[in-house]
Design a protein around this motif. Structure first.
Motif, PDB file in Angstrom:
ATOM      1  N   THR A 169       0.859  -1.185   0.000  1.00 39.26           N
ATOM      2  CA  THR A 169       0.000   0.000   0.000  1.00 39.26           C
ATOM      3  C   THR A 169       0.894   1.233   0.000  1.00 39.26           C
ATOM      4  OG1 THR A 169      -1.806  -1.137   1.096  1.00 39.26           O
ATOM      5  CG2 THR A 169      -1.785   1.260   1.282  1.00 39.26           C
ATOM      6  N   GLY A 211      -3.243   6.119  -0.601  1.00 40.52           N
ATOM      7  CA  GLY A 211      -4.678   5.940  -0.344  1.00 40.52           C
ATOM      8  C   GLY A 211      -5.071   5.529   1.060  1.00 40.52           C
ATOM      9  N   ASP A 226      -3.353  11.256   4.017  1.00 40.89           N
ATOM     10  CA  ASP A 226      -2.698  10.045   3.524  1.00 40.89           C
ATOM     11  C   ASP A 226      -1.445   9.788   4.362  1.00 40.89           C
ATOM     12  OD1 ASP A 226      -2.372   8.419   0.534  1.00 40.89           O
ATOM     13  OD2 ASP A 226      -0.620   8.569   1.834  1.00 40.89           O
ATOM     14  N   THR A 272      -0.168   2.293  -6.374  1.00 39.08           N
ATOM     15  CA  THR A 272       0.073   3.348  -7.370  1.00 39.08           C
ATOM     16  C   THR A 272       0.269   2.765  -8.769  1.00 39.08           C
ATOM     17  OG1 THR A 272       2.433   3.354  -6.879  1.00 39.08           O
ATOM     18  CG2 THR A 272       1.098   4.995  -5.741  1.00 39.08           C
ATOM     19  N   GLN A 313      -8.204   1.015 -10.766  1.00 42.44           N
ATOM     20  CA  GLN A 313      -9.056   1.494  -9.664  1.00 42.44           C
ATOM     21  C   GLN A 313     -10.094   2.492 -10.188  1.00 42.44           C
ATOM     22  OE1 GLN A 313      -7.038   1.714  -5.666  1.00 42.44           O
ATOM     23  NE2 GLN A 313      -5.218   1.852  -6.928  1.00 42.44           N
ATOM     24  N   TRP A 353     -13.113   6.857  -4.470  1.00 46.35           N
ATOM     25  CA  TRP A 353     -12.179   7.830  -5.032  1.00 46.35           C
ATOM     26  C   TRP A 353     -12.335   9.119  -4.249  1.00 46.35           C
ATOM     27  CZ3 TRP A 353      -8.288   7.491  -8.446  1.00 46.35           C
ATOM     28  CH2 TRP A 353      -7.762   8.696  -8.952  1.00 46.35           C
ATOM     29  N   LYS A 354     -11.213   9.765  -3.913  1.00 45.32           N
ATOM     30  CA  LYS A 354     -11.300  11.009  -3.146  1.00 45.32           C
ATOM     31  C   LYS A 354     -10.722  12.165  -3.940  1.00 45.32           C
ATOM     32  CE  LYS A 354     -11.443  11.495   1.267  1.00 45.32           C
ATOM     33  NZ  LYS A 354     -12.506  12.035   2.128  1.00 45.32           N
ATOM     34  N   PHE A 406      -7.340  10.722  -5.662  1.00 49.06           N
ATOM     35  CA  PHE A 406      -6.581   9.503  -5.346  1.00 49.06           C
ATOM     36  C   PHE A 406      -7.577   8.419  -4.922  1.00 49.06           C
ATOM     37  CE2 PHE A 406      -6.916  12.252  -1.695  1.00 49.06           C
ATOM     38  CZ  PHE A 406      -7.241  11.407  -0.644  1.00 49.06           C
ATOM     39  N   PRO A 407      -7.173   7.148  -5.057  1.00 45.66           N
ATOM     40  CA  PRO A 407      -8.132   6.070  -4.767  1.00 45.66           C
ATOM     41  C   PRO A 407      -8.369   5.883  -3.276  1.00 45.66           C
ATOM     42  CG  PRO A 407      -5.996   5.167  -5.382  1.00 45.66           C
ATOM     43  CD  PRO A 407      -5.882   6.647  -5.544  1.00 45.66           C
ATOM     44  N   GLY A 408      -9.530   5.383  -2.916  1.00 49.68           N
ATOM     45  CA  GLY A 408      -9.813   4.982  -1.529  1.00 49.68           C
ATOM     46  C   GLY A 408      -9.014   3.722  -1.229  1.00 49.68           C
ATOM     47  N   TRP A 409      -8.663   3.539   0.018  1.00 52.06           N
ATOM     48  CA  TRP A 409      -7.756   2.446   0.407  1.00 52.06           C
ATOM     49  C   TRP A 409      -8.291   1.062   0.036  1.00 52.06           C
ATOM     50  CZ3 TRP A 409      -7.844   0.303   6.001  1.00 52.06           C
ATOM     51  CH2 TRP A 409      -6.943  -0.748   6.120  1.00 52.06           C
ATOM     52  N   GLU A 437      -7.815  -0.655  -3.834  1.00 53.86           N
ATOM     53  CA  GLU A 437      -6.615  -1.282  -4.397  1.00 53.86           C
ATOM     54  C   GLU A 437      -6.664  -2.809  -4.267  1.00 53.86           C
ATOM     55  OE1 GLU A 437      -2.991  -1.357  -1.828  1.00 53.86           O
ATOM     56  OE2 GLU A 437      -3.849   0.477  -1.020  1.00 53.86           O
TER      57      GLU A 437
END
Ligand code: AMP
Ligand code: ZN
Length: 488
Positions: free
Chosen positions: A71, A74, A83, A126, A132, A199-200, A218-221, A224
């Motif tokens: 990770t 995200g 983050d 990433t 994503q 997505w944020k 950026f993607p939500g955790w 991924e």
């Protein structure tokens, strides 16, 4: 040999006979670390637990594809919603990817020291931004997510009403969850406090950002793990693992995302490893009740009186079942060191044992016990107890108090080594233990020589010893109690 493996499935809360989706093959996904700080011993325990599971599945003859992610974006802090990697980068005035690189290297080094096998694929968040975004679009198109202020949220209530029960893994009830949630930042953007971000939108100061159909963000955790497991293991796969603390919300969200995007439950067997505590309390950086792997391997810490080798630490961890809490203490480590040495001594004797016409004990029963232990939800403490049964016989045969035939000796030797080295993964450290001690003694000798040089006012020599060691990454520190060393 007996191949009936049973796995405790956190989803059904019972042990089930393991039947892979495709015969002979196993797809396994384990949530990897968030690489914003040094990996701590609690993390290590979880990864050792899954390493043994991986090893045993391979040992049984399965073709396993083991995916464990990194990770590197995200994962937000609960309270600040910042983050974790961006925050560390901001505080240390480094690029986020410098933070990622530094702690990924640390993570790999430590897992290598405890003799974990690398996973077959180690994808990063990433590296999968496009996937994503695509899955987020898909869920949005299906009507189970909505856009709000440039962020995309998953509609938990709609999912719960129309697709599946949200909370089925962690045993939570959505109405209670809603009633118990306190207001957090960004919640006003959501229809419901339980909704989670796919997505944020990135605030202006947010460093890690990517373009998307909804603006830079950026993607939500949770996303991924859904896309990387789907990409490498399929829409449905056999085993998904992680620490107990990931059950909710992370894994609950993964189920909701996967089921909405792909129409099937993503995982057949959910497995959760329990926590490591230190002297009876949760390991935590903020309270100082905390130990890093290098601090235990070097003995450089104020909680333990001496160093313990990676092999002993691994052995110590495997003496508990992965679903039980394990407490790390000096006493427990000392006991593990004693047990580990006893086991290794007996293994050294194995091939030299005298043979007789027949064996005075039932070797097959003994070996079956190894399999039975592991087939019962990977019960390593029982396996170790059964290996100690073998140790007892080995010592008795060596003392002339029991007998073994040539054929049985070969069988026993193979089984004991297979289970100790291949399954429990204690192999590499067998040699390393000796090396570690020799290494430590060598450094102590250099420290003594440097002290002598300083007493003789031979500064050139004392500086040379310190500087040359520093070049190898070994830092000497002069304190009240004498000189200690640590690794850079
Ligand atoms: P993280 O880097 O925090 O995402 O954690 C990586 C893995 O370590 C996850 O599977 C966590 O559940 C697990 N983990 C975190 N703390 C502990 C602990 N004290 N004991 C065992 N596993 C832990
Ligand atoms: Zn995950």
């Amino acid at each position: 040999m007996n191949k009936e493996l049973k796995i405790y499935n956190s989803l059904t809360k019972q042990k089930e006979i393991f039947k892979p989706l495709v015969e002979g093959h196993v797809g396994m996904y384990v949530c990897g670390p968030t690489v914003y700080s040094n990996v701590h011993l609690g993390n290590v325990r979880t990864f050792i637990s899954f390493d043994v599971i991986y090893r045993y599945l391979k040992f049984l003859g399965y073709k396993v594809r083991y995916v464990r992610n990194i990770t590197d974006a995200g994962h937000l802090e609960d309270d600040t919603q910042e983050d974790k990697i961006s925050k560390k980068a901001r505080l240390e005035k480094l690029e986020p990817m410098e933070i990622v690189q530094q702690y990924t290297i640390d993570f790999h080094k430590v897992l290598d020291l405890v003799n974990n096998l690398p996973p077959d694929i180690e994808p990063t968040a990433t590296g999968h931004i496009i996937e994503q975004i695509e899955t987020t679009k898909d869920i949005l198109n299906k009507g189970y997510a909505y856009e709000s202020n440039g962020s995309i949220y998953f509609d938990v209530v709609k999912y719960n009403n129309e697709i599946d029960k949200y909370g089925k893994l962690s045993g939570r009830n959505i109405d209670e969850m809603i009633a118990n949630t306190r207001e957090l930042e960004g919640q006003d953007e959501k229809r419901n406090p339980q909704d989670f971000a796919l997505w944020k939108k990135a605030k202006p100061q947010h460093i890690m950002r990517w373009p998307s159909p909804w603006g830079e963000g950026f993607p939500g955790w949770h996303m991924e793990c859904t896309v990387m497991s789907t990409k490498y293991l399929g829409e449905q796969f056999d085993i998904h693992g992680g620490g107990m603390d990931l059950k909710f919300p992370h894994h609950e969200c993964e189920i909701a995302q996967g089921k909405t995007a792909n129409g099937v439950d993503p995982v057949k067997y959910w497995m959760h490893a329990n926590m490591l505590t230190l002297n009876g309390q949760k390991m935590s950086k903020s309270t100082g009740n905390h130990l890093l792997p290098n601090e235990i391997f070097s003995g450089n810490n104020d909680k333990l009186s001496k160093a313990y080798s990676p092999a002993v630490v691994r052995f110590f961890m495997l003496q508990a079942h992965y679903r039980n809490i394990l407490d790390l203490s000096e006493d427990a480590l000392q006991a593990a060191e004693k047990g580990y040495k006893r086991m290794m001594e007996a293994i050294k004797l194995l091939d030299k044992l005298p043979v007789s016409d027949n064996s005075s004990f039932d070797i097959n029963e003994l070996i079956t016990g190894f399999y039975t232990a592991m087939n019962d939800d990977f019960n390593t403490p029982i396996l170790i107890a059964n290996l100690f049964e073998a140790v007892k016989y080995i010592n008795q045969i060596n003392d002339g108090k029991a007998t073994i035939s040539q054929a049985d000796k070969e069988k026993l030797s193979k089984a004991v080594k297979d289970f100790t080295f291949d399954v429990l993964g204690l192999h590499k450290e067998l040699q390393e233990t000796g090396h570690n001690q020799a290494f430590d003694k060598t450094i102590q000798l250099l420290i003594e020589l440097r002290n002598q040089a300083r007493a003789d006012k031979n500064w050139a020599l004392s500086d040379k010893i310190r500087d040359e060691l520093a070049k190898f990454g070994i830092i000497l520190k002069d304190g009240k109690g004498g000189t200690t060393y640590s690794f850079k």
